[in-house]
Design an enzyme around this catalytic site. Structure first.
Site, short mmCIF file in Angstrom:
data_model
loop_
_atom_site.label_atom_id
_atom_site.label_comp_id
_atom_site.label_asym_id
_atom_site.label_seq_id
_atom_site.Cartn_x
_atom_site.Cartn_y
_atom_site.Cartn_z
N GLU A 173 54.77 32.75 -79.67
CA GLU A 173 54.35 32.48 -81.05
C GLU A 173 53.31 31.36 -81.01
OE1 GLU A 173 54.48 33.47 -85.10
OE2 GLU A 173 55.44 34.47 -83.41
N GLU A 211 44.87 30.89 -86.67
CA GLU A 211 44.95 30.95 -85.20
C GLU A 211 44.07 32.06 -84.64
OE1 GLU A 211 49.10 29.38 -86.55
OE2 GLU A 211 49.17 31.34 -85.59
N ASP A 239 57.39 32.49 -88.58
CA ASP A 239 58.46 32.66 -87.58
C ASP A 239 59.46 33.71 -88.03
OD1 ASP A 239 57.41 30.48 -85.98
OD2 ASP A 239 58.11 29.20 -87.58
#
Length: 421
Positions: free
Chosen positions: A223, A253, A406
């Site tokens: 992750e 990201e 998450d």
């Protein structure tokens, strides 16, 4: 059985209220790669609040950070939660009574108290003091001085040296034999940005060696999280990506990744509004084409789970994964229920922000896709790579934005089938 590494305590509170409690006045925003003072904190928070974008930064001054952390944790209405990407994924998976999770992050007394009973912590991972991460939230339309947030999001900062040095990685790998997990979840590489360049490079090489020791029949999911150093991101892409089977990441990201490696659309400075599906797809395709498994390349990477507020895309190399429709739908459902803190999707509390039609690429001859509400998961294919797209029912007034990525990744993994090779 699942296993994960990196953990902390998240202190969640209103960013504006904390900055006011610290005696800071509203002012102009400015991006800082590292926070060295309260002034830097205020400027960076303002910069990202104005964009409505998530970000995470290292606070370099230990004494000043611990003072801010104390004020934050004692602030009326501040909430303490399990934190750290791997711990959050573990905590989410632990709600399934059939799963046992081994968590090898630095676990202090408060975190231990917060963890689910299904989460096992090896004795070597226990420490006397918790690592605190401060999560400064803001709501859609919230104002501070001249700044108005376009949507709800959060700004995270910490002075976390244990996770930053990935101190628990060796503990983690040494416990593999005894625990025998069905999946390994790694995260926390972004925390190393607080280290010196030399230390970071050394620890990355040691991390690569440790990850290489994980038996090849155990799938590994990495992750990602917010980063600022392009060279370091590029090193992770070249050294770590080939060792993992799956990665999870968001739009910040993804863009930083392509900028760091001069990939497609690298000249795009930032997203405006909902990220263009064609642009996102081009970058995801490039990651798997350049760094994923092919007949000529000894890489294990065959899966990327991309999430942004409005939609998710699960991208897989053909022949390695199954059940993608359910996996990507489960991730979207988790986003809607967790943000609104409801058991199931409450249609009065959510709205659709995804584009109702889009093109699948901005580089190659694309196909144009229109969303069908009866079959919301859309599938397309490009040179041996499958794309599964789902819109997200976005929570109108999110109770909590932290840990959403998450939860999405955890849920997607839970529903994913790995084909034995």
């Amino acid at each position: 059985m699942w296993q994960s590494v990196n953990a902390c305590v998240d202190v969640v509170l209103s960013g504006v209220k904390l900055l006011e409690a610290l005696g800071l006045e509203p002012g102009d925003g400015k991006n800082h790669a590292v926070l060295n003072s309260r002034q830097d904190l205020k400027e960076a928070f303002t910069h990202f609040m104005e964009k409505g974008a998530a970000a995470e930064r290292f606070f370099s001054n230990a004494e000043s950070f611990h003072h801010i952390a104390r004020i934050a944790s004692e602030y009326p209405g501040a909430q303490l939660y399990v934190g750290g990407n791997a711990a959050l994924i573990g905590q989410k998976l632990a709600t399934n009574p059939d799963l046992k999770i081994l968590l090898c992050g630095p676990v202090g007394p408060k975190l231990h108290e917060l963890l689910d009973d299904n989460v096992v912590v090896p004795p070597e991972s226990m420490q006397e003091r918790d690592e605190f991460h401060l999560i400064l939230e803001y709501q859609a339309g919230e104002e501070w001085g001249q700044v108005r947030a376009p949507n709800a999001n959060r700004f995270i900062f910490s002075h976390d040296l244990s996770n930053g040095a990935l101190n628990m990685l060796e503990v983690f790998v040494s416990s593999l034999d005894e625990f025998q997990p069905d999946l390994v979840v790694l995260s926390g590489l972004h925390m190393m940005e607080g280290q010196s360049k030399e230390m970071r490079q050394r620890r990355l090489m040691e991390a690569v060696a440790s990850i290489s020791d994980i038996p090849t029949d155990i799938p590994i999911h990495l992750e990602l999280a917010s980063m600022t150093d392009q060279d370091f991101m590029s090193n992770i892409m070249h050294q770590v990506f080939p060792l993992v089977n799956s990665i999870g990441l968001n739009e910040q990201e993804l863009l930083f990744l392509t900028q760091s490696a001069s990939g497609p659309h690298a000249s795009l400075a930032s997203w405006s509004g909902v990220p263009d599906v064609g642009v996102v797809s081009d970058i995801l395709f490039w990651i798997l084409k350049e760094h994923g498994k092919t007949t000529e390349r000894a890489s294990d990477l065959t899966r990327i789970h991309f999430h942004t507020l409005a939609y998710h895309i699960l991208v897989t190399v053909d022949g390695y994964w199954g059940n993608q429709v359910a996996a990507v739908a489960a991730g979207a459902r988790a986003a809607g229920t967790q943000a609104c803190a409801t058991e199931t999707i409450d249609t009065s509390k959510v709205f659709l922000k995804a584009p109702l039609e889009f093109v699948t690429s901005q580089i190659e001859a694309p196909s144009k896709i229109s969303l069908n509400p009866d079959e919301p998961v859309v599938h397309w294919h490009r040179e041996g790579i499958s794309f599964h797209f789902t819109p997200v029912l976005v929570c109108k007034d999110p109770v909590r934005t932290v840990g959403l990525g998450d939860a999405i990744s955890a849920e997607g993994l839970l529903y994913s089938e790995v084909y034995p090779q």
